[in-house]
Design a protein around this motif. Structure first.
Motif, PDB file in Angstrom:
ATOM      1  N   ILE A 201      -2.779   0.484  -5.299  1.00  0.00           N
ATOM      2  CA  ILE A 201      -1.708   1.471  -6.460  1.00  0.00           C
ATOM      3  C   ILE A 201      -3.141   2.791  -5.901  1.00  0.00           C
ATOM      4  N   PHE A 202      -4.209   2.503  -6.344  1.00  0.00           N
ATOM      5  CA  PHE A 202      -4.932   3.632  -6.439  1.00  0.00           C
ATOM      6  C   PHE A 202      -6.289   4.310  -5.246  1.00  0.00           C
ATOM      7  N   LEU A 203      -5.926   3.472  -4.459  1.00  0.00           N
ATOM      8  CA  LEU A 203      -6.533   4.345  -3.219  1.00  0.00           C
ATOM      9  C   LEU A 203      -5.823   5.658  -3.018  1.00  0.00           C
ATOM     10  N   PRO A 204      -4.540   5.098  -2.642  1.00  0.00           N
ATOM     11  CA  PRO A 204      -3.350   6.179  -1.213  1.00  0.00           C
ATOM     12  C   PRO A 204      -4.214   7.481  -2.190  1.00  0.00           C
ATOM     13  N   LYS A 205      -4.287   9.076  -2.151  1.00  0.00           N
ATOM     14  CA  LYS A 205      -4.121   9.984  -2.698  1.00  0.00           C
ATOM     15  C   LYS A 205      -2.545  10.556  -3.350  1.00  0.00           C
ATOM     16  N   GLN A 206      -2.188  11.134  -4.205  1.00  0.00           N
ATOM     17  CA  GLN A 206      -1.360  10.972  -5.473  1.00  0.00           C
ATOM     18  C   GLN A 206      -0.521  11.576  -5.006  1.00  0.00           C
ATOM     19  N   ALA A 207      -0.441  12.535  -4.101  1.00  0.00           N
ATOM     20  CA  ALA A 207       0.907  13.071  -3.200  1.00  0.00           C
ATOM     21  C   ALA A 207       1.532  12.010  -2.258  1.00  0.00           C
ATOM     22  N   MET A 208       0.757  11.218  -1.623  1.00  0.00           N
ATOM     23  CA  MET A 208       0.995  10.110  -0.837  1.00  0.00           C
ATOM     24  C   MET A 208       1.641   9.065  -1.770  1.00  0.00           C
ATOM     25  N   LEU A 209       1.413   8.690  -2.607  1.00  0.00           N
ATOM     26  CA  LEU A 209       1.912   7.359  -3.552  1.00  0.00           C
ATOM     27  C   LEU A 209       3.150   8.406  -4.894  1.00  0.00           C
ATOM     28  N   ASN A 210       3.145   9.614  -4.916  1.00  0.00           N
ATOM     29  CA  ASN A 210       4.341  10.049  -5.453  1.00  0.00           C
ATOM     30  C   ASN A 210       5.853   9.813  -4.525  1.00  0.00           C
ATOM     31  N   GLY A 211       5.719  10.288  -2.844  1.00  0.00           N
ATOM     32  CA  GLY A 211       6.533  10.148  -1.958  1.00  0.00           C
ATOM     33  C   GLY A 211       6.530   9.004  -1.907  1.00  0.00           C
TER      34      GLY A 211
END
Length: 446
Positions: free
Chosen positions: A131-141
């Motif tokens: 949950i914390f390593l991916p970039k925010q754009a990847m996480l949000n999508g």
């Protein structure tokens, strides 16, 4: 009769033993409580009204948009229920995904981590990494978007559950036939998403061949799961809607895509793969290549072999340094040199087909390092019959290549790479477990 207090004590003991899973679920539930409907979620919410019925939506969706009918039909049902229902289910499936990844990486049952507390710590660390390593754009999508979570989280969970019997049999452990009641639905659901369907098909075929050669036959469980996977993958990929959407996305994203030859598309997809995995996963690649280098050095004394294994470590390390320096001052000679000859990839959206010498060198260096890491994982890991790390690493690379072959790369790249991220994380997790096991054996020897 069993005393009620004894029952309560048993539950408390189980919670204490599995505090990593409990903590993971609580953390994911808190995160999910921040998820609200957005974008296409509203489209799926209104689908039963717009198409007259749930069956009408399914028919239209399969014919005009995608083969992802099962996940998104389930989403249509869930999204019309109170919000907490989705929050709890998604938190549960995220927790189960972490559990499934650990189970997958310890399928040989020789983890060297028989200590329950070690497993709990590993569970929490992996849950945090997801949950914390991916970039925010990847996480949000992916994770934080309802219509994507049912694909990227739920689909990937089903995929790893369905693949477990193949990898466990490789290490001499067979799953009960009763597990088919869970595994077959997992196959059906996982293959309803084209990215996980392609991964499941390739992985099962590879493992089926390996197990057939090793044991001279396949189990009934393997045969049934392979048959269901091949059938459902064909159904998903053959969906008329997928090809309709393909044409629409060519027009929207890359209008000149039809003018590309097959060779052009392959070159651009390879370039996009190299740029994407280094852009999003540079640190993970450094750790994987460093682990492969360390294990190779332990197993082989040849200086040539060790020098070759060190190349990817220096390459990915240089990329991380390049990212820092280019963000600080991109005009220095070192940054220009690195950017021109090592990390200068082809723009997949470009209309120009001219490729500079620096771009060819960059592509050669990037592909060479990927190949070296893959070979080192196959021959360098100091374990017999080690398949998990190299096959999953190869799957991560292939997933990124597949995204580059799609005209929707501009629209879906960040979230599409979430599965690549999970595969790289599984590779790293497997190497950590192997290193932990080796360290434990060294301690015993001493």
């Amino acid at each position: 009769m069993i005393n009620i207090s004894e029952k309560a004590g048993g539950i408390k003991d189980k919670i204490k033993c599995r505090w990593g899973i409990v903590l993971t679920f609580v953390m994911y539930l808190i995160i999910n409580m921040g998820i609200v409907n957005s974008g296409d979620d509203f489209v799926f919410m209104n689908a039963p009204v717009q198409f007259g019925s749930l069956a009408g939506f399914m028919k239209f969706y399969y014919s005009h948009w995608s083969g992802r009918v099962i996940p998104h039909t389930l989403l249509v049902i869930l999204i019309n229920l109170p919000q907490p229902v989705f929050w709890i289910l998604n938190a549960l499936f995220m927790t189960l995904l972490v559990w499934a990844l650990i189970r997958f990486c310890t399928a040989d049952s020789r983890t060297g981590m028989e200590n329950v507390q070690s497993v709990n710590v590993l569970t929490v660390l992996l849950a945090a990494a997801v949950i914390f390593l991916p970039k925010q754009a990847m996480l949000n999508g992916s994770v934080l978007w309802k219509c994507a979570a049912v694909l990227y989280i739920w689909g990937t969970l089903c995929a790893f559950c369905a693949l477990y019997p193949f990898i466990s049999r490789l290490y001499g452990r067979e799953c009960s036939k009763k597990m088919l009641l869970i595994l077959v639905p997992c196959c059906i659901y996982g293959c309803s998403f084209e990215q996980t369907a392609a991964f499941m098909t390739a992985f099962m075929l590879i493992m089926a061949v390996v197990n057939a050669v090793k044991y001279k036959s396949l189990t009934l469980t393997e045969i049934i799961l392979l048959a269901v996977t091949l059938l459902m993958t064909a159904v998903t990929l053959a969906a008329p809607g997928s090809w309709e959407r393909y044409k629409l996305e060519i027009i929207m994203d890359i209008s000149c895509y039809d003018t590309y030859t097959f060779a052009d598309r392959v070159i651009f997809s390879l370039s996009n793969m190299l740029e994407s995995i280094q852009e999003y996963f540079g640190i993970i690649l450094v750790l994987i290549s460093a682990a492969a280098f360390a294990m190779t050095c332990r197993r082989y004394s040849s200086k040539i072999c060790r020098c070759v294994a060190a190349v990817p470590v220096m390459y990915y390390g240089s990329f991380c340094i390049y990212r820092v320096l280019s963000g600080y001052n991109g005009t220095t000679p070192v940054v220009k040199l690195l950017g021109r000859y090592l990390f200068n990839y082809i723009d997949i959206t470009s209309d120009a087909f001219e490729i500079s010498h620096g771009q060819w060198i960059s592509m050669f260096a990037g592909i060479l390092c990927i190949c070296i890491v893959l070979v080192m994982l196959f021959i360098g890991v100091a374990e017999e019959n080690e398949w998990i790390a190299p096959v999953i690493f190869g799957a991560a690379v292939c997933e990124a290549i597949m995204i580059g072959l799609s005209p929707s790369v501009n629209t879906t790249e960040a979230r599409g790479l979430f599965i690549t991220f999970l595969f790289l994380l599984v590779t790293l997790l497997r190497l950590v477990i192997l290193a932990f096991r080796q360290a434990k054996s060294w301690t015993r020897e001493v």
